[in-house]
Design a protein around this motif. Structure first.
Motif, PDB file in Angstrom:
ATOM      1  N   GLN A   1     -21.763 -38.817  28.073  1.00 50.20           N
ATOM      2  CA  GLN A   1     -23.157 -39.243  27.930  1.00 50.20           C
ATOM      3  C   GLN A   1     -23.299 -40.503  27.084  1.00 50.20           C
ATOM      4  N   ASN A   2     -22.253 -40.847  26.347  1.00 50.92           N
ATOM      5  CA  ASN A   2     -22.283 -42.027  25.472  1.00 50.92           C
ATOM      6  C   ASN A   2     -21.051 -42.895  25.745  1.00 50.92           C
TER       7      ASN A   2
ATOM      8  N   GLY B   1     -31.249 -46.868  20.748  1.00 51.00           N
ATOM      9  CA  GLY B   1     -31.114 -45.529  21.306  1.00 51.00           C
ATOM     10  C   GLY B   1     -29.755 -45.282  21.915  1.00 51.00           C
ATOM     11  N   THR B   2     -28.754 -46.090  21.522  1.00 44.04           N
ATOM     12  CA  THR B   2     -27.406 -45.909  22.066  1.00 44.04           C
ATOM     13  C   THR B   2     -26.414 -45.708  20.928  1.00 44.04           C
ATOM     14  N   LEU B   3     -25.325 -45.036  21.235  1.00 49.56           N
ATOM     15  CA  LEU B   3     -24.232 -44.860  20.289  1.00 49.56           C
ATOM     16  C   LEU B   3     -23.059 -45.672  20.801  1.00 49.56           C
ATOM     17  N   SER B   4     -22.546 -46.560  19.961  1.00 51.64           N
ATOM     18  CA  SER B   4     -21.480 -47.439  20.434  1.00 51.64           C
ATOM     19  C   SER B   4     -20.518 -47.757  19.299  1.00 51.64           C
ATOM     20  N   GLY B   5     -19.359 -48.289  19.695  1.00 52.07           N
ATOM     21  CA  GLY B   5     -18.378 -48.736  18.725  1.00 52.07           C
ATOM     22  C   GLY B   5     -17.343 -47.677  18.384  1.00 52.07           C
ATOM     23  N   PRO B   6     -16.382 -48.037  17.545  1.00 54.42           N
ATOM     24  CA  PRO B   6     -15.252 -47.145  17.237  1.00 54.42           C
ATOM     25  C   PRO B   6     -15.637 -46.011  16.289  1.00 54.42           C
ATOM     26  N   LEU B   7     -14.953 -44.891  16.455  1.00 59.91           N
ATOM     27  CA  LEU B   7     -15.116 -43.726  15.587  1.00 59.91           C
ATOM     28  C   LEU B   7     -13.772 -43.011  15.557  1.00 59.91           C
ATOM     29  N   ARG B   8     -13.216 -42.796  14.368  1.00 54.90           N
ATOM     30  CA  ARG B   8     -11.879 -42.205  14.227  1.00 54.90           C
ATOM     31  C   ARG B   8     -11.979 -40.915  13.432  1.00 54.90           C
TER      32      ARG B   8
END
Length: 305
Positions: free
Chosen positions: A117-118, A88-95
């Protein structure tokens, strides 16, 4: 045994075209990237890259291995995304790449609450008006205004958009209010020069119509085009998301000539063949809700809603 760090370094370097750019994308030093590549080549017993002081190219073995390596890296991303989604979590890299003016005026303010929130999400937002190659430049997605013609992209529509003609009250008092397409031929135009096309296109009952007003000023930035119009230098055809506040405060007036420009959209797009991550899908849904449809920046404008 082949280490994942080496595969990631190899894929990133191949996509970036240089060790320096790969190091920037991975947020590690250039020397670490070089060490990981050297270790990977030793483990595989094959040279993957030709490296000179001026350029970097794949060897025949490197070209063959890259196809497998891309799948491995993509599967790792998907697996990590699925685990995060289960938690239920959003994590890590996003470009993500996005236009400068839209990013500053609307994308940033919409994303800041989402990022708060994340907190485990590591977003890199690259604001640039040039057309980028999503896959080869290492982006997870791009956000663009208008039509996206790259058939290799999977496109999500975030909201509708439109361009409108505007001018300052002082300009209209001096040169008159155009009421038809023909009237525009006699007016001073502030043109967007980035695409190299100095014309305005409208939709009529007889089909598309092109107007080439007399160029007064050419600019490649929407903010400056708006400011030039406010200064009374001419008429500008600009996206509503740029000129909405200026129309609302009276520094610009919407010019109605009885025809609209072709409907456009704010898009998010990712490379075809890649499964979008849970975090990217979450960003898209958040932006759709934040912008609204019709988008909030058009509510101050007359005409189509």
């Amino acid at each position: 045994m082949v280490r994942i760090e080496g595969i990631v370094a190899f894929v990133t370097t191949a996509e970036a075209g240089s060790l320096s750019e790969a190091a920037r994308r991975l947020r590690i030093s250039k020397s670490v990237v070089s060490e990981r590549l050297a270790e990977l080549e030793r483990t595989l017993g094959a040279k993957l890259l030709h490296r000179t002081t001026r350029k970097l190219t794949l060897t025949e073995d490197g070209t063959t291995f890259l196809q497998r390596a891309l799948r491995i890296v993509e599967e790792i991303k998907i697996g990590a995304s699925e685990i995060a989604e289960r938690r239920g979590t959003l994590s890590g890299p996003l470009r993500i790449s996005a236009p400068v003016t839209f990013g500053r005026m609307h994308l940033g303010p919409a994303l800041y609450p989402f990022l708060a929130q994340n907190p485990e999400l590591q977003l890199v937002l690259d604001l640039n008006d040039r057309r980028v190659d999503v896959a080869s430049e290492g982006y997870d997605a791009i956000l663009r205004h208008g039509a996206i013609e790259d058939s290799r992209l999977v496109v999500w529509t975030l909201c509708r958009s439109r361009r409108v003609l505007v001018a300052s009250p002082a300009y209209l008092e001096r040169y008159g209010q155009p009421k038809t397409l023909a009237d525009l031929d006699h007016h001073r135009a502030i043109h967007y020069t980035y695409r190299g096309v100095a014309d305005w296109r409208f939709v009529t009952s007889a089909g598309p119509a092109v107007v080439r007003a007399r160029p007064a000023l050419g600019l490649n930035n929407g903010d400056m085009m708006r400011d030039a119009a406010v200064a009374g230098l001419g008429i500008a055809l600009l996206p509503a998301f740029i000129i909405g506040p200026s129309v609302q405060d009276g520094s610009l007036r919407h010019i109605d000539i009885g025809h609209e420009t072709q409907e456009e959209f704010i898009y998010m797009a990712h490379p075809d063949g890649r499964n979008p991550s849970a975090k990217l899908r979450a960003v898209v849904e958040h932006l759709r809700e934040a912008f609204g449809d019709p988008p909030y920046w058009e509510k101050a404008l007359p005409g189509r809603k």
